[in-house]
Design an enzyme around this catalytic site. Sequence first.
Site, PDB file in Angstrom:
ATOM      1  N   ASP A  85       0.711  -1.218  -0.186  1.00  0.00           N
ATOM      2  CA  ASP A  85      -0.146  -0.018  -0.007  1.00  0.00           C
ATOM      3  C   ASP A  85       0.927   1.140   0.124  1.00  0.00           C
ATOM      4  O   ASP A  85       1.720   1.386   0.982  1.00  0.00           O
ATOM      5  CB  ASP A  85      -0.980   0.070   1.198  1.00  0.00           C
ATOM      6  CG  ASP A  85      -2.211   1.041   0.997  1.00  0.00           C
ATOM      7  OD1 ASP A  85      -1.958   2.088   0.460  1.00  0.00           O
ATOM      8  OD2 ASP A  85      -2.951   0.754   1.798  1.00  0.00           O
TER       9      ASP A  85
ATOM     10  N   ARG B 188      -0.341   4.457  -0.439  1.00  0.00           N
ATOM     11  CA  ARG B 188      -0.986   5.710  -0.407  1.00  0.00           C
ATOM     12  C   ARG B 188      -0.531   6.786   0.770  1.00  0.00           C
ATOM     13  O   ARG B 188       0.162   5.951   1.819  1.00  0.00           O
ATOM     14  CB  ARG B 188      -2.290   5.288   0.016  1.00  0.00           C
ATOM     15  CG  ARG B 188      -3.182   4.770  -1.280  1.00  0.00           C
ATOM     16  CD  ARG B 188      -4.508   4.230  -1.003  1.00  0.00           C
ATOM     17  NE  ARG B 188      -4.549   3.097  -0.136  1.00  0.00           N
ATOM     18  CZ  ARG B 188      -5.707   2.355   0.225  1.00  0.00           C
ATOM     19  NH1 ARG B 188      -6.907   2.931  -0.235  1.00  0.00           N
ATOM     20  NH2 ARG B 188      -5.527   1.230   0.839  1.00  0.00           N
TER      21      ARG B 188
END
EC number: 3.5.4.25
Length: 197
Positions: free
Chosen positions: A127, A129
């Site tokens: 991930d 983000r």
Amino acid sequence: MSSVTLVAKSKLPTPWGTFTLVGFQETGTGKDHAALVMGDITGDEPVLGRIHSECLTGDALFSLRCDCGFQLQAALENIAKAGRGVLLYVRQEGRGIGLLNKIRAYHLQDQGADTVEANVALGFAADMRDYTICADMLKQLEVKSLKLMTNNPRKMKAMESFGIPVAERVPLQEGRNPHNEFYLSTKANKLDHMFKK
């Protein structure tokens, strides 16, 4: 200094009601992000909210490989029913790897890799983000605390760490189907997403 600048606002009629569409621009990259706001979200009462990462395949192309489009629609419906809330639409496609790399990851998933293995095989973290921009968007919108629609504990921890208390987690389990069952199981097992059994 804020990581985003509020640039423009307009009304946005939707099937669920009229929202205010707020456009933001990242100060470092120039990348644009949006918020959909309904009602008065200032004040001390926690605001029903969702942090939704862009998913062209799920949100616009109706992909059944993920639950994103289903979650987007449910979140907007929930906000409209409440009469007050905010949805951040954050341009971090494919958990931050971008559209073309997401398509490459899909190809690896077609060959048997799970969503995390595919990202790692392409040289990315599971991930990528960055939730700093989300907190800065919420602060500029004067949101003091959230009732956050999410299954992702990382989003809750990130908001708390940036000074946006999460008063309540509102589960958002939508769109489970045979095409995304393995994907959702992987998110639960490897990314600690919280789903009802």
